[in-house]
Design a protein around this motif. Structure first.
Motif, PDB file in Angstrom:
ATOM      1  N   ALA A  32      23.314 -61.755   9.285  1.00  0.00           N
ATOM      2  CA  ALA A  32      22.932 -62.519   8.059  1.00  0.00           C
ATOM      3  C   ALA A  32      23.054 -64.626   8.987  1.00  0.00           C
ATOM      4  O   ALA A  32      23.821 -64.762   9.724  1.00  0.00           O
ATOM      5  CB  ALA A  32      24.455 -62.500   7.305  1.00  0.00           C
ATOM      6  N   TYR A  33      22.249 -65.342   8.173  1.00  0.00           N
ATOM      7  CA  TYR A  33      22.548 -66.709   8.024  1.00  0.00           C
ATOM      8  C   TYR A  33      22.577 -66.795   9.626  1.00  0.00           C
ATOM      9  O   TYR A  33      23.280 -67.794  10.096  1.00  0.00           O
ATOM     10  CB  TYR A  33      23.786 -67.268   7.647  1.00  0.00           C
ATOM     11  N   GLY A  34      21.667 -65.847  10.398  1.00  0.00           N
ATOM     12  CA  GLY A  34      21.526 -66.793  12.028  1.00  0.00           C
ATOM     13  C   GLY A  34      22.562 -66.027  12.806  1.00  0.00           C
ATOM     14  O   GLY A  34      22.463 -66.341  14.206  1.00  0.00           O
ATOM     15  N   GLN A  35      23.615 -65.047  12.318  1.00  0.00           N
ATOM     16  CA  GLN A  35      24.301 -64.498  13.355  1.00  0.00           C
ATOM     17  C   GLN A  35      25.111 -62.921  12.890  1.00  0.00           C
ATOM     18  O   GLN A  35      24.922 -63.237  11.692  1.00  0.00           O
ATOM     19  CB  GLN A  35      25.267 -65.558  13.848  1.00  0.00           C
TER      20      GLN A  35
ATOM     21  N   THR B  77      27.263 -60.671  11.240  1.00  0.00           N
ATOM     22  CA  THR B  77      28.704 -60.733  10.390  1.00  0.00           C
ATOM     23  C   THR B  77      29.246 -59.559  10.407  1.00  0.00           C
ATOM     24  O   THR B  77      28.124 -59.058   9.874  1.00  0.00           O
ATOM     25  CB  THR B  77      27.441 -61.722   9.329  1.00  0.00           C
TER      26      THR B  77
ATOM     27  N   ASP C 216      25.730 -61.992  -1.920  1.00  0.00           N
ATOM     28  CA  ASP C 216      24.524 -63.438  -2.122  1.00  0.00           C
ATOM     29  C   ASP C 216      23.926 -62.178  -1.813  1.00  0.00           C
ATOM     30  O   ASP C 216      23.512 -61.185  -1.189  1.00  0.00           O
ATOM     31  CB  ASP C 216      24.641 -63.968  -0.310  1.00  0.00           C
TER      32      ASP C 216
ATOM     33  N   MET D 149      21.215 -61.000   0.562  1.00  0.00           N
ATOM     34  CA  MET D 149      21.513 -60.123   2.178  1.00  0.00           C
ATOM     35  C   MET D 149      21.546 -58.980   1.781  1.00  0.00           C
ATOM     36  O   MET D 149      22.233 -58.217   2.508  1.00  0.00           O
ATOM     37  CB  MET D 149      23.210 -60.624   2.400  1.00  0.00           C
TER      38      MET D 149
END
Length: 187
Positions: A47-50, A52, A74, A77
């Protein structure tokens, strides 16, 4: 000088407690046929580039004994979380309803229950080995203190203290294993 030599029992106790905490974490990841929020804790989502944890992307609830729900905050996601759950190896098929992902926990068959008790026994054995390694370190401290001038009575006292701490930790591991195996075998 020999009287002020002491063994750091607090450190040994803390390390044995660490082995026990690790065992509890491993046990919580075992699926017992009952829903638990800790079931999804080890799952990481890109998620969001990393990577999580799921509990940082939504609210994890257990509304009924055989259902875990995750309310994703979100909307974008939802598909990533669902994909991560499918690929996690839990053997659970997620169902999506808007931003809520439902995880119905299937009933375990007898063979799977036996496999899980074996896995739990392996986790417990790893914890016992960790406790025995801490005991060995404590005994090494006593041997080192002997070289520094510790009396024989003090050596026996500290050896007995380390052994008592070890016995207590091993008993705690065995008790945790017994209760986890009973929980797994409960139909």
């Amino acid at each position: 000088m020999a009287d002020d030599i002491e063994i750091d029992m607090d450190d040994l106790n803390r390390r044995m407690e660490g082995a026990m905490a690790s065992l509890r974490t491993e046990f919580s990841s075992l699926r017992t046929g009952r829903a638990s929020a800790s079931l999804v804790e080890p799952i990481q989502v890109d998620a969001y580039g990393q990577m999580t944890p799921i509990n940082q992307l939504g609210t994890v609830n257990v509304p009924e004994p055989r259902m875990v729900t995750i309310n994703i905050w979100d909307k974008g996601m939802v598909n990533k979380v669902e994909k991560a759950i499918r690929e996690s190896g839990l053997g659970i098929n997620p169902q999506t309803n808007g931003t809520i992902i439902m995880l119905p926990i299937p009933e375990l068959n007898e063979e799977r229950r036996r496999d899980l008790t074996r896995v739990a026994a392996q986790y417990a054995e790893h914890a016992r080995v960790a406790v025995r390694n801490v005991r060995r370190d404590g005994m090494d401290q006593i041997k080192k203190a002997k070289a520094d001038g510790m009396s024989e009575d003090d050596q026996k006292f500290w050896s007995a203290e380390v052994q008592a701490l070890t016995d207590k930790a091993i008993a705690a591991v065995d008790g945790a294993l017994d209760s986890k195996q009973a929980e797994i075998m409960q139909v």
